[in-house]
Design an enzyme around this catalytic site. Structure first.
Site, PDB file in Angstrom:
ATOM      1  N   GLU A 100       0.826  -1.209   0.000  1.00 45.61           N
ATOM      2  CA  GLU A 100       0.000   0.000   0.000  1.00 45.61           C
ATOM      3  C   GLU A 100       0.862   1.262   0.000  1.00 45.61           C
ATOM      4  O   GLU A 100       0.533   2.252  -0.667  1.00 45.61           O
ATOM      5  CB  GLU A 100      -0.933  -0.010   1.213  1.00 45.61           C
ATOM      6  CG  GLU A 100      -2.003  -1.098   1.127  1.00 45.61           C
ATOM      7  CD  GLU A 100      -2.884  -1.149   2.361  1.00 45.61           C
ATOM      8  OE1 GLU A 100      -3.968  -0.554   2.328  1.00 45.61           O
ATOM      9  OE2 GLU A 100      -2.471  -1.774   3.360  1.00 45.61           O
ATOM     10  N   GLU A 102      -4.735  -9.081   3.465  1.00 46.03           N
ATOM     11  CA  GLU A 102      -5.475  -8.750   4.693  1.00 46.03           C
ATOM     12  C   GLU A 102      -6.756  -9.547   4.873  1.00 46.03           C
ATOM     13  O   GLU A 102      -7.120  -9.905   6.000  1.00 46.03           O
ATOM     14  CB  GLU A 102      -5.799  -7.247   4.723  1.00 46.03           C
ATOM     15  CG  GLU A 102      -4.614  -6.360   5.061  1.00 46.03           C
ATOM     16  CD  GLU A 102      -3.758  -6.016   3.863  1.00 46.03           C
ATOM     17  OE1 GLU A 102      -2.849  -5.180   4.001  1.00 46.03           O
ATOM     18  OE2 GLU A 102      -3.989  -6.585   2.761  1.00 46.03           O
TER      19      GLU A 102
END
Length: 726
Positions: free
Chosen positions: A116, A136
């Protein structure tokens, strides 16, 4: 390790600042590092001699993402303030909205929060074969550093949804084709190329792209809604009990409709909310439990080095033997596959070939690698080639006398260092090896079917098995990409011993008048991929009958003796093997409940004669779950009490990987602690009074319920613990 955790910044004469994350082995983003990262970016912003920034990782890896240990701490305390809240302040304001261009130099891997961060940079330069992933959702949450917003804008909505929902890893090479990676260069040229790219952006010769504000790859609102509609329908089928998937799609929608910044704000809130969900707690528990499983007292802590296992002989080329052979040759281990006649051997070799080619057809294995793997397989009809093998795995039918004879034979023909392993799923190793004098070399290597697919390897040690043999087999397990769990010897070992009441509980319910197809439906809704009756169809009745006899002999006080398998076999049914069992199996069609089985069920109920007043009992779906799984918990208590596993969490991992217990429920013992020992004990006590000893609570369960202790707590744990705070 603490002294190695650092974040450095070096500024070159050309004005490029290199910020390097160093936290071996994966450069995870621990809370102090995140704070330091922010400081370094602020320093670079202030310094007049800095024109551009390159963000990279030390040791050949970019970053493995956020330190997951933080999740564990949040679960223990319930304190969300422990979680870094930097999605906007660091990732948006400091990195993406920086007045100086930032280029990510990616090598090795960029996972989770690390990936990210890279997507927030203004360009990404990568080494070949670097791995990119947002995992995730596997842990019950969604990305929290803007991944749900930037990934769709960089690779397109369909590909982003695939990567997010499946936690799919892609290579930097694929990322380049998708437009996610701007340039691929060798590892040696990575920093130089990133440096030049950053200067080019600063000088205006390359575009300065803030991915959060891109919309060119999102398509029209109508197209986006259609893509999301299909994704939601798929999620409802594949992950109905896991909230993070629908939550992820909701957050993506927010960003598409209201803009990337609004999407970031919603992502932050939803991610933090999901972190406190039962799903996340269960998945994080399994994650850490799987890492603890490799620590075995007096085996892994005595500085033993594993010996090389290059050549393995397998006796028996049936379903299990051919599956084990497949797993070994795919990991470059030479295999001698032995059978008793040419027909069986030919069939076994063809099964291995079919397994390997099946992986090719599914694009999971390259044709060249498949051909090389099959060259490592040799079929034989005698023991001549056993003279230099490093390990033998016996994988014949569950017949005690046959196994005893085989072990007597291989002890004579194999070298003295050779590991003598049995793939038995149930039979006590003392019985199998009682005619041998090599007790220190005898070990259980229990694979789960199909052996080349299922990830668990149950390693069974007796009191005499040498630690060297155990460490060697653990290493082999890891080489062939299995998760090895070391357990003590007993009938059924840890996994099958714990779960033998599973099928019996289902038969008990049917004997009491409960519809078998309803039972399967309820257990699927609980989270198992198939119900207990469809599972019996898939595994075959012959092995179930053999295993049931072993358990009946070992634990006669709590075995429900069912005649259902015999009735099915007599009627010509053999499950999926011949297309008829509880279900009808036709090629190209999903299994269909076979209503013609009902007369057999009625005959079974008549023979069992346990139905109160000969009338079917009335039960809720909740009761069905309890009457099938609480006896499993009860047996798990006995396994814990007898020290069959090193720790309770080992049984959690084994139940998930070996028996497909839903991972988001944390494993059988973890789930039982959530339900509560008192409730399980009182339910079993009530059912035992009504239906007999099959449900009788164990001493361990009664003690834990009485003392209000967790089932998973070590025996010395006191005062009472509670999961109420989790």
């Amino acid at each position: 390790m603490a002294e190695e955790r650092k974040l450095t910044m070096e500024v070159g004469n050309d004005g490029v600042a290199f910020i390097t994350i160093s936290n071996p082995p994966l450069n995870v983003l621990a809370t102090p590092l995140i704070a330091e990262l922010k400081k370094k970016f602020e320093e670079a912003r202030r310094r007049n001699d800095v024109k551009a920034i390159v963000l990279t990782g030390g040791g050949g890896k970019f970053s493995g993402g956020l330190d997951i240990g933080i999740f564990e701490e949040v679960h223990k305390t319930g304190d969300l303030s422990l979680l870094p809240d930097e999605s906007i302040d660091l990732v948006v304001n400091t990195v993406e909205d920086s007045k100086k261009p930032v280029v990510a130099a990616i090598e090795g891997l960029a996972f989770g929060g690390g990936f990210e961060l890279a997507m927030a940079c203004h360009a990404r330069v990568a080494a070949p074969r670097a791995q990119l992933c947002l995992p995730e959702l596997k842990l019950g949450i969604i990305p929290g550093f803007g991944g749900t917003q930037r990934l769709p804008r960089l690779v397109g909505l369909s590909k982003a949804i695939e990567m997010l929902l499946l936690s799919k890893t892609i290579s930097s090479d694929e990322g380049k084709k998708l437009g996610l990676i701007d340039s691929i260069v060798s590892s040696e040229e990575l920093l130089k190329e990133s440096q030049l790219w950053a200067l080019s952006i600063a000088e205006g010769s390359k575009p300065w792209i803030r991915s959060l504000y891109r919309t060119d790859k999102l398509g029209s609102l109508y197209e986006a809604r259609e893509i999301l509609k299909v994704a939601r329908q798929q999620v409802m089928k594949t992950s109905p009990n896991m909230p993070q998937h629908q939550a992820c799609l909701n957050v993506i929608v927010e960003g598409i409709v209201h803009g990337g910044y609004a999407g970031i704000q919603k992502e932050t809130k939803v991610s933090r909310d999901l972190l406190l969900s039962d799903t996340c707690k269960g998945l994080v528990h399994v994650f850490f439990a799987q890492r603890a499983i490799s620590k075995v007292p007096n085996v892994t802590d005595i500085r033993l080095k594993s010996r090389s296992v290059k050549k393995v002989a397998i006796i028996g080329a049936g379903l299990m033997g051919s599956g084990i052979a497949t797993a070994l040759i795919l990991s470059n281990i030479y295999v001698i596959l032995k059978e008793i006649n040419p027909e069986y051997l030919h069939k076994g070799i063809k099964a291995v070939e079919a397994n390997v080619l099946g992986l090719v057809n599914k694009h999971k294995l390259a044709q060249e690698k498949a051909e090389k793997a099959l060259l490592l397989l040799k079929g034989v009809l005698d023991y001549t080639d056993f003279k230099d093998v490093d390990m033998v795995i016996e994988a014949v039918a569950e017949n005690i006398h046959l196994k005893q004879a085989i072990f007597s034979e291989i002890e004579k023909v194999c070298p003295s260092h050779c590991i003598l392993a049995s793939n038995t799923s149930t039979i006590n190793l003392h019985v199998i090896g009682e005619r041998t004098s090599s007790q220190d070399r005898i070990v259980g290597a229990h694979f789960f079917s199909p052996a080349h697919v299922m990830p668990l390897l149950e390693i069974v040690r007796t009191e005499k098995t040498s630690p060297q043999v155990i460490i060697d087999l653990m290493t082999v397990g890891k080489i062939i990409k299995k998760v090895p769990v070391v357990v003590r010897n007993c009938t059924g070992f840890a996994v099958n011993r714990t779960f033998f009441p599973y099928k019996q509980g289902a038969h008990m319910l049917v004997s009491l008048g409960v519809d078998l197809f309803r039972i399967d439906s309820v257990i699927r809704s609980f989270g198992f991929p198939v119900g207990p009756f469809q599972l019996q169809d898939l595994t075959g009745y012959g092995s179930s009958i053999a295993v049931s006899k072993e358990f009946a002999a070992a634990f006669p006080d709590r075995t429900f003796k069912s005649s259902l398998f015999e009735l099915l076999v007599k009627s010509g049914r053999n499950g999926k093997n011949n297309g008829r069992g509880y279900y009808i199996y036709e090629k190209g069609s999903p299994p269909k409940p076979d209503q013609s089985i009902l007369p057999l069920i009625e005959e079974f109920q008549r023979l069992a004669n346990v139905m109160p007043g000969r009338k079917p009992i009335s039960v809720t779906d909740h009761d069905i779950v309890g009457m099938i799984l609480f006896p499993v918990v009860n047996e798990a208590c006995r396994v814990l009490d007898e020290g069959i596993v090193v720790r309770a969490s080992d049984l959690d991992v084994a139940s998930v990987l070996g028996m497909s217990f839903p991972s988001y429920r944390g494993g059988i013992v973890y789930w039982a602690d959530i339900v509560g020992a008192k409730h399980i004990y009182s339910s079993l006590k009530k059912w035992s009074e009504a239906y007999g000893n099959f449900f009788k609570p164990s001493r361990y369960l009664e003690e834990r319920a009485t003392k209000d202790m967790l089932l998973s707590a070590p025996a010395s744990s006191w005062p009472p613990a509670s999961r109420a705070s989790l």
